[in-house]
Enzyme design. Structure first.
Site, PDB file in Angstrom:
ATOM      1  N   GLY A   1       7.537   3.187  -1.700  1.00 18.40           N
ATOM      2  CA  GLY A   1       7.493   3.214  -0.088  1.00 18.40           C
ATOM      3  C   GLY A   1       8.430   3.726   0.777  1.00 18.40           C
ATOM      4  N   THR A   2       9.642   2.982   0.170  1.00 19.55           N
ATOM      5  CA  THR A   2      10.820   3.637   0.946  1.00 19.55           C
ATOM      6  C   THR A   2      10.842   5.091   1.140  1.00 19.55           C
ATOM      7  OG1 THR A   2      11.964   1.552   0.795  1.00 19.55           O
ATOM      8  CG2 THR A   2      13.357   3.574   1.028  1.00 19.55           C
TER       9      THR A   2
ATOM     10  N   ASN B   1       5.161  -6.131   7.555  1.00 19.20           N
ATOM     11  CA  ASN B   1       5.346  -6.743   6.412  1.00 19.20           C
ATOM     12  C   ASN B   1       5.957  -8.187   6.516  1.00 19.20           C
ATOM     13  OD1 ASN B   1       7.903  -5.582   7.519  1.00 19.20           O
ATOM     14  ND2 ASN B   1       8.931  -5.968   5.264  1.00 19.20           N
TER      15      ASN B   1
ATOM     16  N   GLN C   1       1.898  -2.443   3.251  1.00 18.80           N
ATOM     17  CA  GLN C   1       1.527  -3.655   3.234  1.00 18.80           C
ATOM     18  C   GLN C   1      -0.235  -3.844   3.340  1.00 18.80           C
ATOM     19  OE1 GLN C   1       3.043  -6.412   2.191  1.00 18.80           O
ATOM     20  NE2 GLN C   1       5.057  -5.486   2.302  1.00 18.80           N
TER      21      GLN C   1
ATOM     22  N   HIS D   1       3.760  -1.014  -6.239  1.00 21.07           N
ATOM     23  CA  HIS D   1       4.001  -2.332  -6.571  1.00 21.07           C
ATOM     24  C   HIS D   1       3.558  -3.273  -5.797  1.00 21.07           C
ATOM     25  CE1 HIS D   1       7.608  -3.458  -4.121  1.00 21.07           C
ATOM     26  NE2 HIS D   1       7.444  -2.341  -3.914  1.00 21.07           N
TER      27      HIS D   1
ATOM     28  N   THR E   1      11.039  16.109 -11.823  1.00 25.94           N
ATOM     29  CA  THR E   1       9.919  16.019 -12.759  1.00 25.94           C
ATOM     30  C   THR E   1       9.086  14.821 -12.211  1.00 25.94           C
ATOM     31  OG1 THR E   1      11.279  16.785 -14.453  1.00 25.94           O
ATOM     32  CG2 THR E   1       9.282  15.772 -15.164  1.00 25.94           C
TER      33      THR E   1
ATOM     34  N   CYS F   1      13.401  -6.480   1.497  1.00 29.83           N
ATOM     35  CA  CYS F   1      14.511  -5.273   1.620  1.00 29.83           C
ATOM     36  C   CYS F   1      15.446  -5.798   2.351  1.00 29.83           C
ATOM     37  CB  CYS F   1      13.808  -4.093   2.214  1.00 29.83           C
ATOM     38  SG  CYS F   1      12.506  -3.282   0.919  1.00 29.83           S
TER      39      CYS F   1
END
Length: 378
Positions: A69-70, A151, A179, A199, A235, A323
């Site tokens: 997400g970041t 979040n 979220q 995740h 990749t 975070c």
């Protein structure tokens, strides 16, 4: 141990592991390779891209797989604004309660590319009104970047209304849905870009996606082999993309039932804690909130100390964004909502998974929270 920090990360689902395993073992090819192994990997990647796009209400070609997400938020904010520089649009709007990946991307653009960044005010529950946003957007606005659901406090924004304001100014709207994915519908909201992270949904850490509508120019941040249609070189993580697609599909299929079931349990948790702890105050909107999030302040005590006491009693939770873990400063989200800095440092957040919660959880958790707060208060 009772794990109540699903907003930080969720366990990988068995179905996701099963779907990923072939692309970590026998079908391990590089999608850029022009042979049987590479073609099999390409087919899997294309299928995953189509499945993610379907849930997000986008086209398959709009989806860029990222490392999480970041990165997806960084690519959206920096990539869209940098691509718009030639049009004379040098203004960016972000709210003051956004995830650090959006706020720090905005600060990077301000410091190194002379982009003007402004922020609409939020109310005491963390909501952005159409009028507040309308006062910020203007003719040279390139992008408005907002979280679908916060979040830390769980407040859900009126995305459709905010999208209409954004588009009236000719700007693009990026939606951080990290979220909200799996809990709220994501298609048809009017967003031009949407970020998700695997995740949070039951896929492994290290995979995410950004969907950007094809009409929106996007400057890549990673350069090299030109993968992902030139928008994100490197990749591709084929197994991760497959896992993300399966996790998102499963969450979307379960969304309505899980939201109703978990939301009802969360409301009982909120009521129980408010009744059991005199100084408890719910943060965020009481109704327009994520169904699995319950966040509180407990004035007069340390939130971190309460968390340690809860863990001693078998409950794992958090004070807010993972975070920002280890940061002694009060939550920027709560400060923007007008919470006193001392009170903001008492924050505790409980976030639940999609599994069926025990019937006695609201009563048991309320008692454990009350015991923990009393122990800290002395």
């Amino acid at each position: 141990m009772l794990y109540l920090d699903h907003a930080a990360t969720a366990p990988v689902r068995p179905e996701v592991l099963d779907a990923m395993r072939p692309y970590l073992t026998g079908t391990f090819g590089n999608p850029s390779s022009h042979h049987t192994y590479g073609e099999a990997a390409t087919d899997a990647l294309d299928d995953a891209r189509s499945r993610v796009a379907r849930v997000l209400g986008m086209r398959a070609g709009d989806v860029v797989f990222t490392a999480g997400g970041t990165e997806a938020n960084n690519l959206a904010v920096k990539g869209i604004v940098l691509a718009a520089l030639g049009t004379g649009r040098r203004h960016l709007v972000v709210s003051p309660i956004e995830h650090e990946s959006i706020l720090e991307s905005a600060d990077f653009l301000r410091r190194f590319h002379d982009i003007e960044v402004t922020m609409p005010a939020v109310d005491a529950q963390g909501r952005i009104t159409a009028d507040a946003l309308r006062a910020q957007v203007r003719e040279d606005t390139a992008l408005v970047a907002l979280g679908h659901a916060n979040n830390e406090i769980g407040t859900v924004q009126d995305v459709s209304g905010l999208a209409a304001v954004t588009h009236t100014a000719g700007a693009a709207l990026h939606l951080d849905a990290v979220q909200s994915a799996g809990w709220l519908p994501l298609a048809g909201l009017g967003a031009d870009a949407v970020a998700i992270a695997g995740h949070k949904l039951g896929a492994p850490k290290g995979i995410g996606a950004l969907a950007v509508r094809g009409r929106i120019p996007l400057e890549p941040l990673l350069h090299g082999g030109g993968q992902e249609r030139g928008r994100r070189s490197g990749t591709e993580n084929v197994a991760g993309a497959v896992g993300l697609a399966v996790a998102l599909d499963l969450a979307e299929a379960e969304r309505a039932a899980a939201s109703a079931r978990v939301g009802a349990a969360t409301r009982r948790v909120i009521a129980g804690i408010l009744a059991a702890v005199p100084q408890a105050v719910l943060t965020g909107a009481p109704e327009e909130r994520l169904p699995a999030t319950a966040s509180f302040t407990f004035a007069g005590v340390s939130g971190e100390a309460v968390l340690l006491e809860l863990e001693r009693r078998g409950v794992v939770s958090s004070s807010g964004s993972a975070c920002a873990a280890g940061n002694d400063e009060p939550s920027h989200v709560l400060l923007a909502c007008g919470v006193d800095p001392g009170v903001a440092q008492s924050a505790v957040r409980f976030t639940f998974g999609r599994e069926t919660l025990p019937d006695d959880l609201p009563r048991r958790l309320a008692a454990l929270v009350a015991e923990s707060v009393r122990a800290v208060a002395g």
